[in-house]
Design a protein around this motif. Sequence first.
Motif, PDB file in Angstrom:
ATOM      1  N   GLU A 145      72.389  26.803  70.594  1.00  8.38           N
ATOM      2  CA  GLU A 145      71.436  27.533  69.748  1.00  8.38           C
ATOM      3  C   GLU A 145      72.096  28.016  68.465  1.00  8.38           C
ATOM      4  N   ARG A 146      72.942  27.184  67.905  1.00 14.99           N
ATOM      5  CA  ARG A 146      73.641  27.511  66.664  1.00 14.99           C
ATOM      6  C   ARG A 146      73.236  26.510  65.589  1.00 14.99           C
ATOM      7  N   SER A 147      72.525  26.971  64.582  1.00 18.01           N
ATOM      8  CA  SER A 147      72.097  26.077  63.505  1.00 18.01           C
ATOM      9  C   SER A 147      73.266  25.633  62.641  1.00 18.01           C
ATOM     10  N   ASP A 148      74.399  26.349  62.737  1.00 20.35           N
ATOM     11  CA  ASP A 148      75.567  25.983  61.944  1.00 20.35           C
ATOM     12  C   ASP A 148      76.512  25.054  62.687  1.00 20.35           C
ATOM     13  N   PHE A 149      76.069  24.514  63.831  1.00 13.43           N
ATOM     14  CA  PHE A 149      76.920  23.609  64.599  1.00 13.43           C
ATOM     15  C   PHE A 149      77.304  22.405  63.743  1.00 13.43           C
ATOM     16  N   ALA A 150      78.607  22.146  63.627  1.00 14.58           N
ATOM     17  CA  ALA A 150      79.175  20.999  62.891  1.00 14.58           C
ATOM     18  C   ALA A 150      78.858  21.021  61.399  1.00 14.58           C
ATOM     19  N   ARG A 151      78.428  22.181  60.875  1.00 23.05           N
ATOM     20  CA  ARG A 151      78.097  22.255  59.449  1.00 23.05           C
ATOM     21  C   ARG A 151      79.309  21.920  58.579  1.00 23.05           C
ATOM     22  N   ARG A 152      80.477  22.299  59.029  1.00 21.96           N
ATOM     23  CA  ARG A 152      81.685  22.050  58.228  1.00 21.96           C
ATOM     24  C   ARG A 152      81.978  20.557  58.056  1.00 21.96           C
ATOM     25  N   SER A 153      81.372  19.730  58.900  1.00 23.34           N
ATOM     26  CA  SER A 153      81.623  18.287  58.801  1.00 23.34           C
ATOM     27  C   SER A 153      80.762  17.637  57.721  1.00 23.34           C
ATOM     28  N   PHE A 154      79.794  18.382  57.186  1.00 23.22           N
ATOM     29  CA  PHE A 154      78.829  17.810  56.255  1.00 23.22           C
ATOM     30  C   PHE A 154      79.466  17.083  55.061  1.00 23.22           C
ATOM     31  N   PRO A 155      80.439  17.687  54.350  1.00 28.74           N
ATOM     32  CA  PRO A 155      81.005  16.996  53.172  1.00 28.74           C
ATOM     33  C   PRO A 155      81.662  15.659  53.505  1.00 28.74           C
ATOM     34  N   PHE A 156      82.151  15.502  54.718  1.00 22.14           N
ATOM     35  CA  PHE A 156      82.846  14.276  55.084  1.00 22.14           C
ATOM     36  C   PHE A 156      81.892  13.078  55.174  1.00 22.14           C
ATOM     37  N   HIS A 157      80.603  13.324  55.315  1.00 25.55           N
ATOM     38  CA  HIS A 157      79.649  12.212  55.371  1.00 25.55           C
ATOM     39  C   HIS A 157      79.570  11.502  54.020  1.00 25.55           C
ATOM     40  N   ARG A 158      79.598  12.264  52.942  1.00 27.30           N
ATOM     41  CA  ARG A 158      79.629  11.658  51.610  1.00 27.30           C
ATOM     42  C   ARG A 158      80.929  10.882  51.414  1.00 27.30           C
ATOM     43  N   GLU A 159      82.043  11.434  51.902  1.00 22.61           N
ATOM     44  CA  GLU A 159      83.322  10.748  51.787  1.00 22.61           C
ATOM     45  C   GLU A 159      83.347   9.478  52.641  1.00 22.61           C
ATOM     46  N   LEU A 160      82.680   9.511  53.785  1.00 21.17           N
ATOM     47  CA  LEU A 160      82.566   8.308  54.606  1.00 21.17           C
ATOM     48  C   LEU A 160      81.764   7.243  53.863  1.00 21.17           C
ATOM     49  N   TYR A 161      80.670   7.650  53.253  1.00 21.64           N
ATOM     50  CA  TYR A 161      79.881   6.704  52.455  1.00 21.64           C
ATOM     51  C   TYR A 161      80.746   6.086  51.349  1.00 21.64           C
ATOM     52  N   ASP A 162      81.513   6.922  50.649  1.00 23.74           N
ATOM     53  CA  ASP A 162      82.364   6.429  49.565  1.00 23.74           C
ATOM     54  C   ASP A 162      83.373   5.398  50.083  1.00 23.74           C
ATOM     55  N   ALA A 163      83.922   5.646  51.273  1.00 21.87           N
ATOM     56  CA  ALA A 163      84.890   4.706  51.852  1.00 21.87           C
ATOM     57  C   ALA A 163      84.221   3.377  52.188  1.00 21.87           C
ATOM     58  N   ILE A 164      83.017   3.432  52.728  1.00 19.15           N
ATOM     59  CA  ILE A 164      82.281   2.203  53.044  1.00 19.15           C
ATOM     60  C   ILE A 164      81.933   1.470  51.754  1.00 19.15           C
ATOM     61  N   ALA A 165      81.536   2.208  50.732  1.00 20.06           N
ATOM     62  CA  ALA A 165      81.213   1.589  49.441  1.00 20.06           C
ATOM     63  C   ALA A 165      82.428   0.889  48.844  1.00 20.06           C
ATOM     64  N   ALA A 166      83.611   1.486  49.044  1.00 16.75           N
ATOM     65  CA  ALA A 166      84.858   0.919  48.510  1.00 16.75           C
ATOM     66  C   ALA A 166      85.444  -0.164  49.403  1.00 16.75           C
ATOM     67  N   ARG A 167      84.764  -0.441  50.528  1.00 19.64           N
ATOM     68  CA  ARG A 167      85.247  -1.410  51.524  1.00 19.64           C
ATOM     69  C   ARG A 167      86.635  -1.033  52.054  1.00 19.64           C
ATOM     70  N   ASP A 168      86.863   0.260  52.170  1.00 17.67           N
ATOM     71  CA  ASP A 168      88.138   0.772  52.673  1.00 17.67           C
ATOM     72  C   ASP A 168      87.970   1.119  54.154  1.00 17.67           C
ATOM     73  N   ALA A 169      88.324   0.181  55.019  1.00 18.28           N
ATOM     74  CA  ALA A 169      88.102   0.343  56.459  1.00 18.28           C
ATOM     75  C   ALA A 169      88.897   1.500  57.038  1.00 18.28           C
ATOM     76  N   GLU A 170      90.154   1.637  56.628  1.00 15.92           N
ATOM     77  CA  GLU A 170      90.985   2.699  57.188  1.00 15.92           C
ATOM     78  C   GLU A 170      90.487   4.074  56.766  1.00 15.92           C
ATOM     79  N   ALA A 171      90.062   4.200  55.517  1.00 14.02           N
ATOM     80  CA  ALA A 171      89.524   5.485  55.060  1.00 14.02           C
ATOM     81  C   ALA A 171      88.225   5.804  55.804  1.00 14.02           C
ATOM     82  N   ALA A 172      87.399   4.789  56.034  1.00 13.81           N
ATOM     83  CA  ALA A 172      86.147   5.007  56.771  1.00 13.81           C
ATOM     84  C   ALA A 172      86.443   5.492  58.176  1.00 13.81           C
ATOM     85  N   ARG A 173      87.446   4.907  58.796  1.00 14.92           N
ATOM     86  CA  ARG A 173      87.830   5.328  60.149  1.00 14.92           C
ATOM     87  C   ARG A 173      88.329   6.770  60.132  1.00 14.92           C
ATOM     88  N   ARG A 174      89.151   7.127  59.150  1.00 15.62           N
ATOM     89  CA  ARG A 174      89.701   8.482  59.072  1.00 15.62           C
ATOM     90  C   ARG A 174      88.603   9.514  58.846  1.00 15.62           C
TER      91      ARG A 174
END
Length: 237
Positions: A190-219
Amino acid sequence: MIEAYSGMKPLPKSDRARSVMTAMADFIARSGYKPGDRLPAEREFMEGLAVGRSTVREVIRQLQALGIVESRKGSGTYLLRGVSADTVHMPLSFDSARLRNALLQTLDVRRGLEAEASAIAALRRSDDDLKEIEVKLEAMEAVHHSEGTAGPQDLAFHLAVYDATHNPLFPQLLEQMREAFESFWEQPFERSDFARRSFPFHRELYDAIAARDAEAARRKTLAILDIVEEDIKEMSK
């Protein structure tokens, strides 16, 4: 019209989606449908099983992910391979009474599955895949900024990454564990802030996929899941 599908019987309200999947698989097998045959329309399943359109569509989507049926726009749903109630793969579940342990166990599987899916998506994604991932990311960001949480949009983002692998086994495996995976997007503890701190990493994951950087996407994927684990342990104290 419904007399033609008298082999279908209304279902109890409990465990509706799982019951619908079993009933549909059983009906397909008993009715003698062969691969390539068009199945009854959604309305026929709705009336025959006494369930809503959303339930029927959810089950058809799951059957598609499992490679059992194919929906063709403007034509209908077609059987791809034989199936029965005994052979259809039903989603795995977890013990919600022990939520903390269940989430941590599911997280073990997510690490292996999602980190590899992200890396493969970075290598195999098409321009259209990338656009779809970006659409889902922007929807997730909009909800996050307005409501402070991502909810189902988070799941949609990760599903788009899975699709970008062009390996049907990834979405099939997700369907097998859908109930357990979805528990992460329902505000556990019942915590609306669950995993909120992970939010910025989703944009960084997208950037890694866009750059075709497999290791960065995994990290970046592992960084997201590390935060999720920290929140599970902290919020369940």
